[in-house]
Motif scaffolding. Structure first.
Motif, PDB file in Angstrom:
ATOM      1  N   UNK A   1     -15.991 -56.846  49.278  1.00  0.00           N
ATOM      2  CA  UNK A   1     -16.641 -55.533  49.321  1.00  0.00           C
ATOM      3  C   UNK A   1     -15.701 -54.439  49.829  1.00  0.00           C
ATOM      4  N   UNK A   2     -14.850 -54.763  50.798  1.00  0.00           N
ATOM      5  CA  UNK A   2     -13.910 -53.767  51.322  1.00  0.00           C
ATOM      6  C   UNK A   2     -12.979 -53.270  50.234  1.00  0.00           C
ATOM      7  N   UNK A   3     -12.563 -54.168  49.355  1.00  0.00           N
ATOM      8  CA  UNK A   3     -11.694 -53.781  48.238  1.00  0.00           C
ATOM      9  C   UNK A   3     -12.442 -52.886  47.249  1.00  0.00           C
ATOM     10  N   UNK A   4     -13.714 -53.163  47.061  1.00  0.00           N
ATOM     11  CA  UNK A   4     -14.530 -52.338  46.167  1.00  0.00           C
ATOM     12  C   UNK A   4     -14.670 -50.926  46.724  1.00  0.00           C
ATOM     13  N   UNK A   5     -14.950 -50.822  48.012  1.00  0.00           N
ATOM     14  CA  UNK A   5     -15.107 -49.513  48.644  1.00  0.00           C
ATOM     15  C   UNK A   5     -13.809 -48.718  48.565  1.00  0.00           C
ATOM     16  N   UNK A   6     -12.680 -49.384  48.761  1.00  0.00           N
ATOM     17  CA  UNK A   6     -11.387 -48.705  48.661  1.00  0.00           C
ATOM     18  C   UNK A   6     -11.160 -48.187  47.239  1.00  0.00           C
ATOM     19  N   UNK A   7     -11.556 -48.956  46.248  1.00  0.00           N
ATOM     20  CA  UNK A   7     -11.418 -48.519  44.858  1.00  0.00           C
ATOM     21  C   UNK A   7     -12.305 -47.304  44.580  1.00  0.00           C
TER      22      UNK A   7
ATOM     23  N   UNK B   1     -11.133 -43.528  43.325  1.00  0.00           N
ATOM     24  CA  UNK B   1     -11.756 -42.833  42.189  1.00  0.00           C
ATOM     25  C   UNK B   1     -12.183 -41.422  42.580  1.00  0.00           C
ATOM     26  N   UNK B   2     -12.740 -41.296  43.778  1.00  0.00           N
ATOM     27  CA  UNK B   2     -13.134 -39.977  44.281  1.00  0.00           C
ATOM     28  C   UNK B   2     -11.907 -39.089  44.470  1.00  0.00           C
ATOM     29  N   UNK B   3     -10.908 -39.604  45.172  1.00  0.00           N
ATOM     30  CA  UNK B   3      -9.776 -38.784  45.586  1.00  0.00           C
ATOM     31  C   UNK B   3      -8.819 -38.439  44.455  1.00  0.00           C
ATOM     32  N   UNK B   4      -8.563 -39.403  43.579  1.00  0.00           N
ATOM     33  CA  UNK B   4      -7.548 -39.205  42.544  1.00  0.00           C
ATOM     34  C   UNK B   4      -8.158 -38.799  41.206  1.00  0.00           C
ATOM     35  N   UNK B   5      -9.189 -39.525  40.776  1.00  0.00           N
ATOM     36  CA  UNK B   5      -9.793 -39.224  39.478  1.00  0.00           C
ATOM     37  C   UNK B   5     -10.868 -38.152  39.550  1.00  0.00           C
TER      38      UNK B   5
ATOM     39  N   UNK C   1     -17.210 -39.941  40.422  1.00  0.00           N
ATOM     40  CA  UNK C   1     -18.117 -40.718  41.260  1.00  0.00           C
ATOM     41  C   UNK C   1     -18.453 -42.021  40.544  1.00  0.00           C
ATOM     42  N   UNK C   2     -18.015 -43.123  41.102  1.00  0.00           N
ATOM     43  CA  UNK C   2     -18.242 -44.429  40.504  1.00  0.00           C
ATOM     44  C   UNK C   2     -18.976 -45.311  41.505  1.00  0.00           C
ATOM     45  N   UNK C   3     -20.035 -45.947  41.058  1.00  0.00           N
ATOM     46  CA  UNK C   3     -20.783 -46.824  41.943  1.00  0.00           C
ATOM     47  C   UNK C   3     -19.976 -48.093  42.235  1.00  0.00           C
ATOM     48  N   UNK C   4     -20.339 -48.839  43.284  1.00  0.00           N
ATOM     49  CA  UNK C   4     -19.577 -50.044  43.624  1.00  0.00           C
ATOM     50  C   UNK C   4     -19.430 -51.014  42.454  1.00  0.00           C
ATOM     51  N   UNK C   5     -20.514 -51.237  41.730  1.00  0.00           N
ATOM     52  CA  UNK C   5     -20.450 -52.169  40.602  1.00  0.00           C
ATOM     53  C   UNK C   5     -19.498 -51.684  39.517  1.00  0.00           C
ATOM     54  N   UNK C   6     -19.361 -50.374  39.383  1.00  0.00           N
ATOM     55  CA  UNK C   6     -18.477 -49.815  38.369  1.00  0.00           C
ATOM     56  C   UNK C   6     -17.035 -49.761  38.791  1.00  0.00           C
ATOM     57  N   UNK C   7     -16.790 -49.676  40.089  1.00  0.00           N
ATOM     58  CA  UNK C   7     -15.417 -49.562  40.599  1.00  0.00           C
ATOM     59  C   UNK C   7     -14.744 -50.904  40.784  1.00  0.00           C
ATOM     60  N   UNK C   8     -15.461 -51.987  40.581  1.00  0.00           N
ATOM     61  CA  UNK C   8     -14.915 -53.303  40.896  1.00  0.00           C
ATOM     62  C   UNK C   8     -13.738 -53.674  40.009  1.00  0.00           C
ATOM     63  N   UNK C   9     -13.675 -53.140  38.786  1.00  0.00           N
ATOM     64  CA  UNK C   9     -12.543 -53.423  37.915  1.00  0.00           C
ATOM     65  C   UNK C   9     -11.242 -52.894  38.488  1.00  0.00           C
ATOM     66  N   UNK C  10     -11.288 -51.675  39.024  1.00  0.00           N
ATOM     67  CA  UNK C  10     -10.110 -51.108  39.682  1.00  0.00           C
ATOM     68  C   UNK C  10      -9.764 -51.914  40.924  1.00  0.00           C
TER      69      UNK C  10
ATOM     70  N   UNK D   1     -22.443 -44.550  37.739  1.00  0.00           N
ATOM     71  CA  UNK D   1     -22.183 -43.609  38.819  1.00  0.00           C
ATOM     72  C   UNK D   1     -23.352 -43.453  39.756  1.00  0.00           C
ATOM     73  N   UNK D   2     -24.200 -44.475  39.837  1.00  0.00           N
ATOM     74  CA  UNK D   2     -25.385 -44.413  40.703  1.00  0.00           C
ATOM     75  C   UNK D   2     -25.004 -44.819  42.120  1.00  0.00           C
TER      76      UNK D   2
END
Length: 219
Positions: free
Chosen positions: A153-159, A163-167, A170-179, A206-207
Motif C-alpha cells: 500500500x505504501x508503494x501505491x500511495x507514493x505512486x 501522479x498528482x505532482x508530476x502528471x 488524480x488517480x485512485x489507489x486501484x488505478x495508480x497501482x500499475x505505476x 479517479x475516485x
C-alpha cells in the motif's frame, strides 16, 4: 492464549461478514432482475465488458506501437482480460503484466495454484481491487497474463503522489497501482523484465476518497 483466541474470533467474524456481504449483493441483484425484468451486466465477468476493455489496447498501440510491455491493475480480471486479448492479437510477443496489492493477492495465488482461489479476507487501500476472478476472466489471466507484480500500500500511495505532482492527474489507489509496480524493486530488479524498454501503464479510475488517503498517510 486469551489474546490469540480473540484474534481468531475477530478474523472468523470478518470472514463471515465478507461472505454475507457477497451473498447479499447477489440476492439483491436477483430480486431486482426478477421484479423489473432488467438484464444484469456483470462489471467484469461479461464478454461484452471484456471486449470493451480491449479497445484500450487498440488505442494505446495505435498511438505508441513501440510498446513492448503493458502493466494493468488486476481484480476481477475484466480490464486485464480485454487488454491482454487486444494487445496480443496485435503483437503476440508483447508482455502483459498485472499489478496487484499484497493485501488482496488472490490473482497471483490463483496463477500459482493453477485454479481460482478466493481470499476469505482482503486488506488494502486499493479497494477497487478486492474482487475475485470470474470463470470468463480466469482462463485469460491464466494463459495470457505473463506475470503478476505484488506491491504494498505504501508503494501505491507514493505512486498516487507522483501522479498528482508530476502528471497533475488524480488517480485512485486501484488505478495508480500499475505505476507503483513499475517503480517497485520487484519489477526493477527482476532479470526477467530487464529488456522491458517501452512500458505502457494503464491508469484506471479517479475516485479518490481523500479522507481515507490522508488517514492512511498518518498511520
Amino acid at each position: 492464549m486469551e489474546a490469540k483466541s480473540q484474534t481468531t474470533s475477530e478474523k472468523y467474524a470478518a470472514d463471515i461478514a465478507s461472505i454475507r456481504e457477497a451473498q447479499s449483493r447477489e440476492e439483491t441483484a436477483a430480486k431486482v432482475l426478477q421484479e423489473t425484468g432488467a438484464v444484469l451486466v456483470h462489471p467484469y465477468n461479461d464478454g461484452r465488458v471484456i471486449s470493451g476493455q480491449g479497445t484500450i489496447s487498440l488505442e494505446l498501440l495505435e498511438q505508441a506501437p513501440q510498446i513492448d510491455t503493458i502493466i494493468v491493475p488486476i481484480s476481477g480480471g475484466g480490464l486485464i482480460s480485454g487488454v491482454a486479448l487486444g494487445a496480443k492479437s496485435i503483437n503476440p510477443a508483447i508482455r502483459v503484466l498485472a499489478a496487484e496489492p499484497r493485501g488482496a493477492s488472490d490473482a497471483a495465488q490463483s496463477k500459482a495454484a493453477g485454479r481460482i482461489l478466493v481470499l476469505p479476507e482482503t486488506n488494502t487501500i486499493a479497494d477497487g481491487l478486492r474482487a475475485s476472478l470470474g470463470d470468463l476472466t480466469w482462463p485469460v489471466v491464466r494463459d495470457l497474463v505473463d506475470d503478476i507484480i505484488i506491491v504494498d500500500d505504501k508503494e501505491i500511495i507514493e505512486a498516487m503522489r507522483l501522479c498528482y505532482e508530476i502528471l497533475k492527474v488524480a488517480v485512485e489507489p486501484s488505478g495508480a497501482i500499475g505505476l507503483a509496480a513499475v517503480l517497485s524493486n520487484s519489477f526493477r530488479e527482476n532479470p526477467a523484465w530487464k529488456d522491458c524498454n517501452h512500458v505502457g501503464i494503464i491508469l484506471s479510475g479517479g475516485n479518490v476518497d481523500l479522507g481515507v488517503l490522508w488517514d492512511s498517510l498518518s498511520k
